[in-house]
Design a protein around this motif. Structure first.
Motif, PDB file in Angstrom:
ATOM      1  N   MET A   1       1.000  -1.251   0.035  1.00  0.00           N
ATOM      2  CA  MET A   1       0.150   0.020   0.053  1.00  0.00           C
ATOM      3  C   MET A   1       0.940   1.239   0.002  1.00  0.00           C
ATOM      4  O   MET A   1       1.808   1.469   0.682  1.00  0.00           O
ATOM      5  N   HIS A   2       0.339   2.326  -0.534  1.00  0.00           N
ATOM      6  CA  HIS A   2       1.043   3.490  -0.927  1.00  0.00           C
ATOM      7  C   HIS A   2       0.375   4.571  -0.782  1.00  0.00           C
ATOM      8  O   HIS A   2      -1.041   4.591  -1.128  1.00  0.00           O
ATOM      9  N   TRP A   3       0.462   5.710  -0.059  1.00  0.00           N
ATOM     10  CA  TRP A   3      -0.395   7.035   0.240  1.00  0.00           C
ATOM     11  C   TRP A   3       0.335   7.956  -0.631  1.00  0.00           C
ATOM     12  O   TRP A   3       1.565   8.122  -0.408  1.00  0.00           O
ATOM     13  N   ASP A   4      -0.492   9.148  -0.846  1.00  0.00           N
ATOM     14  CA  ASP A   4       0.126  10.242  -1.493  1.00  0.00           C
ATOM     15  C   ASP A   4       0.803  11.132  -0.259  1.00  0.00           C
ATOM     16  O   ASP A   4       0.190  11.332   0.875  1.00  0.00           O
ATOM     17  N   GLY A   5       2.111  11.180  -0.403  1.00  0.00           N
ATOM     18  CA  GLY A   5       2.883  11.774   0.940  1.00  0.00           C
ATOM     19  C   GLY A   5       2.261  13.225   1.263  1.00  0.00           C
ATOM     20  O   GLY A   5       2.173  13.439   2.663  1.00  0.00           O
ATOM     21  N   ASP A   6       1.897  14.253   0.241  1.00  0.00           N
ATOM     22  CA  ASP A   6       1.431  15.494   0.703  1.00  0.00           C
ATOM     23  C   ASP A   6      -0.013  15.369   1.614  1.00  0.00           C
ATOM     24  O   ASP A   6      -0.149  15.887   2.446  1.00  0.00           O
ATOM     25  N   GLU A   7      -0.694  14.381   0.814  1.00  0.00           N
ATOM     26  CA  GLU A   7      -2.131  14.131   1.486  1.00  0.00           C
ATOM     27  C   GLU A   7      -1.994  13.795   3.018  1.00  0.00           C
ATOM     28  O   GLU A   7      -2.623  14.109   3.979  1.00  0.00           O
ATOM     29  N   TRP A   8      -1.006  12.799   3.019  1.00  0.00           N
ATOM     30  CA  TRP A   8      -0.790  12.065   4.298  1.00  0.00           C
ATOM     31  C   TRP A   8      -0.307  13.075   5.469  1.00  0.00           C
ATOM     32  O   TRP A   8      -0.821  13.140   6.540  1.00  0.00           O
ATOM     33  N   ALA A   9       0.694  13.635   5.101  1.00  0.00           N
ATOM     34  CA  ALA A   9       1.390  14.800   5.992  1.00  0.00           C
ATOM     35  C   ALA A   9       0.281  15.745   6.363  1.00  0.00           C
ATOM     36  O   ALA A   9       0.139  16.407   7.447  1.00  0.00           O
ATOM     37  N   ARG A  10      -0.474  16.140   5.531  1.00  0.00           N
ATOM     38  CA  ARG A  10      -1.804  17.456   5.962  1.00  0.00           C
ATOM     39  C   ARG A  10      -2.635  16.897   6.711  1.00  0.00           C
ATOM     40  O   ARG A  10      -2.850  17.377   7.889  1.00  0.00           O
ATOM     41  N   TRP A  11      -2.990  15.474   6.489  1.00  0.00           N
ATOM     42  CA  TRP A  11      -3.933  14.879   7.406  1.00  0.00           C
ATOM     43  C   TRP A  11      -3.210  14.706   8.811  1.00  0.00           C
ATOM     44  O   TRP A  11      -4.050  14.954   9.852  1.00  0.00           O
ATOM     45  N   HIS A  12      -2.172  14.152   8.985  1.00  0.00           N
ATOM     46  CA  HIS A  12      -1.514  13.893  10.160  1.00  0.00           C
ATOM     47  C   HIS A  12      -1.191  15.282  10.963  1.00  0.00           C
ATOM     48  O   HIS A  12      -1.469  15.190  12.299  1.00  0.00           O
ATOM     49  N   HIS A  13      -0.792  16.157  10.307  1.00  0.00           N
ATOM     50  CA  HIS A  13      -0.508  17.660  11.288  1.00  0.00           C
ATOM     51  C   HIS A  13      -2.056  17.987  11.763  1.00  0.00           C
ATOM     52  O   HIS A  13      -2.280  18.363  12.982  1.00  0.00           O
ATOM     53  N   GLU A  14      -3.200  17.946  10.980  1.00  0.00           N
ATOM     54  CA  GLU A  14      -4.476  18.355  11.363  1.00  0.00           C
ATOM     55  C   GLU A  14      -4.947  17.127  12.692  1.00  0.00           C
ATOM     56  O   GLU A  14      -5.552  17.864  13.556  1.00  0.00           O
ATOM     57  N   PHE A  15      -4.621  15.965  12.432  1.00  0.00           N
ATOM     58  CA  PHE A  15      -5.006  14.975  13.275  1.00  0.00           C
ATOM     59  C   PHE A  15      -4.133  15.197  14.874  1.00  0.00           C
ATOM     60  O   PHE A  15      -4.719  15.379  15.786  1.00  0.00           O
ATOM     61  N   LEU A  16      -2.818  15.480  14.600  1.00  0.00           N
ATOM     62  CA  LEU A  16      -1.911  16.015  15.847  1.00  0.00           C
ATOM     63  C   LEU A  16      -2.760  17.331  16.575  1.00  0.00           C
ATOM     64  O   LEU A  16      -2.621  17.231  17.834  1.00  0.00           O
ATOM     65  N   ARG A  17      -3.083  18.201  15.529  1.00  0.00           N
ATOM     66  CA  ARG A  17      -3.500  19.530  16.113  1.00  0.00           C
ATOM     67  C   ARG A  17      -4.705  19.168  17.067  1.00  0.00           C
ATOM     68  O   ARG A  17      -4.982  19.861  17.972  1.00  0.00           O
ATOM     69  N   GLN A  18      -5.766  18.317  16.489  1.00  0.00           N
ATOM     70  CA  GLN A  18      -6.894  18.234  17.323  1.00  0.00           C
ATOM     71  C   GLN A  18      -6.814  17.220  18.486  1.00  0.00           C
ATOM     72  O   GLN A  18      -7.260  17.559  19.462  1.00  0.00           O
ATOM     73  N   ARG A  19      -5.844  16.310  18.410  1.00  0.00           N
ATOM     74  CA  ARG A  19      -5.621  15.397  19.546  1.00  0.00           C
ATOM     75  C   ARG A  19      -4.829  16.222  20.610  1.00  0.00           C
ATOM     76  O   ARG A  19      -5.139  15.982  21.789  1.00  0.00           O
ATOM     77  N   ALA A  20      -3.989  17.132  20.230  1.00  0.00           N
ATOM     78  CA  ALA A  20      -3.191  18.022  20.998  1.00  0.00           C
ATOM     79  C   ALA A  20      -4.238  18.697  22.012  1.00  0.00           C
ATOM     80  O   ALA A  20      -4.136  18.969  23.209  1.00  0.00           O
ATOM     81  N   ALA A  21      -5.162  19.603  21.206  1.00  0.00           N
ATOM     82  CA  ALA A  21      -6.204  20.373  21.856  1.00  0.00           C
ATOM     83  C   ALA A  21      -6.988  19.561  22.967  1.00  0.00           C
ATOM     84  O   ALA A  21      -7.402  20.019  23.851  1.00  0.00           O
ATOM     85  N   ALA A  22      -7.235  18.228  22.590  1.00  0.00           N
ATOM     86  CA  ALA A  22      -8.314  17.430  23.426  1.00  0.00           C
ATOM     87  C   ALA A  22      -7.234  16.831  24.722  1.00  0.00           C
ATOM     88  O   ALA A  22      -7.820  16.315  25.675  1.00  0.00           O
ATOM     89  N   SER A  23      -5.945  16.980  24.736  1.00  0.00           N
ATOM     90  CA  SER A  23      -5.191  16.447  25.450  1.00  0.00           C
ATOM     91  C   SER A  23      -4.748  17.032  26.803  1.00  0.00           C
ATOM     92  O   SER A  23      -4.062  16.570  27.601  1.00  0.00           O
TER      93      SER A  23
END
Length: 217
Positions: free
Chosen positions: A49-71
């Motif tokens: 399996m391969h993912w679009d590198g830019d799309e994955w990075a954008r998603w992960h940054h937003e994921f971290l941002r939201q998780r950080a806010a909740a933690s």
């Protein structure tokens, strides 16, 4: 890392190297994709399996941002470019510390999970540490204690769980109740139409996760 039509495709091995993440963490993110909005596979090459590198990075940054806010019970500063380097003063704001003294102390005596600086500024009298904003977001997500005293986090700003009292959580609960068995991917489009501001899919995935775990106030 093959390139296809201008995109760089990353396998899980590539993601592990580029983002400094463990194989179990990446596997857990993929396994929980229904809840966290993990990008779909862009292409399977030789059975891998391969993912679009830019799309994955954008998603992960937003994921971290939201998780950080909740933690954290404090009010972290989670805006800005995830790749921007910040010094101790701004790092303190990102983490919700009262001032940069905590950051300076952590550099000399790092608690469990405190990240090593991503780079250093060479000043005439000393070296000043710098971190990527995303590095600090990840620290907020991963840290075991709350603040400096330990214990489990009660949620953003002292809430019992993420998004408690948020009108978006109420909308998510209503959508789940009205559409039992529906997947997040089916609920998010209608939820995005019910708010004046447009929120990202990762954000709605986290809100829906909270709504499923806490169906009632």
């Amino acid at each position: 890392m093959p390139r296809k039509t201008g995109r760089t495709l990353y396998s899980r091995t590539d993601l592990r190297k580029v983002h400094g993440m463990s194989e179990p963490t990446l596997q857990n993110l993929w396994t929980d994709r229904e809840n966290n909005g993990h990008p779909a596979v862009a292409e399977t090459i030789d059975g891998v399996m391969h993912w679009d590198g830019d799309e994955w990075a954008r998603w992960h940054h937003e994921f971290l941002r939201q998780r950080a806010a909740a933690s954290t019970k404090n009010t972290p500063k989670l805006d800005g470019d995830p790749e921007e380097m910040v010094g101790p003063a701004e790092a303190a704001k990102v983490c919700g510390f009262a001032d940069s003294a905590t950051v300076s102390h952590y550099v000399k005596n790092p608690p469990e999970g405190w990240p090593a600086p991503d780079d250093w500024d060479k000043l005439p009298t000393r070296d000043r540490p710098k971190w990527k904003r995303a590095t600090l977001w990840k620290y907020l997500v991963d840290r075991k204690g709350r603040g400096h005293a330990g214990g489990r986090p009660a949620g953003r700003r002292g809430l019992a769980y993420p998004y408690q009292g948020d009108e978006r959580l109420t909308l998510a609960r209503q959508a789940i109740s009205a559409n039992p068995g529906a997947k997040n991917a089916e609920l998010i489009p209608q939820l995005q139409e019910q708010t004046e501001k447009t929120y990202s899919r990762p954000t709605w995935n986290l809100i829906l996760k909270a709504a499923r775990e806490h169906p009632e106030e």
